[in-house]
Design a protein around this motif. Structure first.
Motif, PDB file in Angstrom:
ATOM      1  N   ALA A   1       0.839  -1.208   0.000  1.00 23.75           N
ATOM      2  CA  ALA A   1       0.000   0.000   0.000  1.00 23.75           C
ATOM      3  C   ALA A   1       0.872   1.255   0.000  1.00 23.75           C
ATOM      4  O   ALA A   1       0.583   2.236  -0.702  1.00 23.75           O
ATOM      5  CB  ALA A   1      -0.924  -0.013   1.208  1.00 23.75           C
TER       6      ALA A   1
ATOM      7  N   SER B   1      -6.409  -4.954   6.053  1.00 23.91           N
ATOM      8  CA  SER B   1      -6.781  -3.765   5.281  1.00 23.91           C
ATOM      9  C   SER B   1      -6.850  -2.535   6.181  1.00 23.91           C
ATOM     10  O   SER B   1      -6.420  -1.438   5.799  1.00 23.91           O
ATOM     11  CB  SER B   1      -8.133  -3.979   4.592  1.00 23.91           C
TER      12      SER B   1
ATOM     13  N   THR C   1      -3.304  -1.521   7.044  1.00 22.53           N
ATOM     14  CA  THR C   1      -2.709  -0.843   5.893  1.00 22.53           C
ATOM     15  C   THR C   1      -3.184   0.595   5.798  1.00 22.53           C
ATOM     16  O   THR C   1      -2.388   1.519   5.552  1.00 22.53           O
ATOM     17  CB  THR C   1      -3.064  -1.592   4.599  1.00 22.53           C
ATOM     18  N   GLU C   2      -4.471   0.822   5.994  1.00 24.20           N
ATOM     19  CA  GLU C   2      -5.012   2.179   5.917  1.00 24.20           C
ATOM     20  C   GLU C   2      -4.444   3.053   7.029  1.00 24.20           C
ATOM     21  O   GLU C   2      -4.102   4.223   6.802  1.00 24.20           O
ATOM     22  CB  GLU C   2      -6.535   2.134   5.986  1.00 24.20           C
TER      23      GLU C   2
ATOM     24  N   LYS D   1      -0.948   4.217   6.207  1.00 24.50           N
ATOM     25  CA  LYS D   1      -0.870   5.300   5.219  1.00 24.50           C
ATOM     26  C   LYS D   1      -0.801   6.659   5.910  1.00 24.50           C
ATOM     27  O   LYS D   1      -0.287   7.624   5.350  1.00 24.50           O
ATOM     28  CB  LYS D   1      -2.091   5.260   4.293  1.00 24.50           C
TER      29      LYS D   1
END
Length: 305
Positions: free
Chosen positions: A65, A262, A265-266, A269
């Motif tokens: 990502a 997920s 990962t977000e 970021k």
């Protein structure tokens, strides 16, 4: 002759990494990310739900990502599901028929499935450079740094790093984004790269180099606020917010490992690093929010300090 069932071990922490002999600066605009041999066949020799595998997958998903967000090309190696004797050559003597016995396991694991714009290279030998256009691709892209993660650390990952070094491509082995036959062999691979062929770095350090500033707590995105995260998880488990119990086990609600990764990962970021194992130990919303609050406070202190 074949790969044995592989024992689990604790993924090495950054503090345990060997000292690097060189001090190359990671430059995202000059880098490419190699996801090495993360096919169902090779992963199947581990316990899939082990902390080692969950940490490996979590870190690789976060790195992918990060690379997508920063314009870093993502490249995969994957052995073909049909390999004749001549193509395998000495690999037959060392490892037997390999994927020829289990062609249904040829695909990359679902959490890391290649996407549009990614490159998948056929893998024929330990080094990803052998019988492949990898070196030419990197030169065409103007990339002379190669991030390496995947399996197995002391075999393909190590040989690829050494081969990159000999081609004047700087390898960065991501020490907590590889897995190996054992902790001893994992450590050996890291020690060799750090002392002879490249740099060993952690997932968090690599991502952090390109994320020098973060917003204050009041400006965090929805997924990093209590109400926003609660709404997101309620949607994922198809539960009404007013009927959702923040003390209930989220796994029992139906939240799966792919959805958890997920979220991780977000969060990454936005510079907030969370570990899959931390979350899985006590999978309740209230516990997760407590961990996130602490992580958010730490990030704000770093920014202000």
């Amino acid at each position: 002759m074949t790969i044995p069932a592989l024992p689990t071990y604790t993924m090495p922490a950054a503090e345990a990494f060997p000292a690097n002999k060189v001090s190359w600066a990671f430059e995202p605009q000059k880098a490419a990310f190699l996801i090495h041999d993360m096919q169902e066949y090779f992963v199947s020799f581990y316990e899939r739900d082990s902390a080692l595998m969950q940490t490996l997958l979590s870190n690789l998903v976060a790195l992918k990502a990060f690379c997508k967000a920063n314009g870093i090309p993502v490249i995969y190696t994957a052995q073909p599901k049909e390999q004749n004797m001549a193509d395998r050559a000495l690999l037959n003597d060392m490892w037997g028929p390999g994927l020829n016995k289990s062609p249904e396991l040829q695909q990359v694991v679902a959490a890391l499935a290649p996407e549009a714009g990614d490159t998948v290279l056929d893998k024929w030998r330990y080094s990803a450079f052998q019988r492949s256009p990898l070196e030419h691709m990197l030169k065409e892209l103007g990339r002379d740094q190669l991030l390496i993660g995947g399996i197995y650390g002391h075999i393909g990952c190590l040989m690829t790093a050494v081969d990159a070094f000999m081609r004047d491509i700087k390898p960065f082995m991501i020490g907590d984004a590889i897995a190996d036959f054992s902790l001893e062999e994992h450590d050996m691979a890291l020690k060799y790269v750090a002392g002879r062929a490249g740099m060993v770095v952690s997932t968090a350090a690599l991502i952090g180099t390109a994320q020098q500033a973060n917003p204050p707590h009041s400006e965090w995105p929805e997924v990093l606020t209590r109400s926003g995260l609660l709404a997101r998880i309620a949607r994922l488990v198809e539960e009404e917010e007013d009927e959702f119990d923040p003390e209930e086990n989220l796994i029992d609600y139906g939240l799966d490992s792919v959805q958890i990764m997920s979220l991780i990962t977000e969060w990454r970021k936005h510079g907030v690093v969370m570990n899959f194992v931390q979350l899985a130990e006590t999978p309740t919303f209230n516990h997760w929010w407590g961990l996130l609050e602490q992580a958010l406070d730490n990030v704000n202190k770093e920014v202000q300090g």
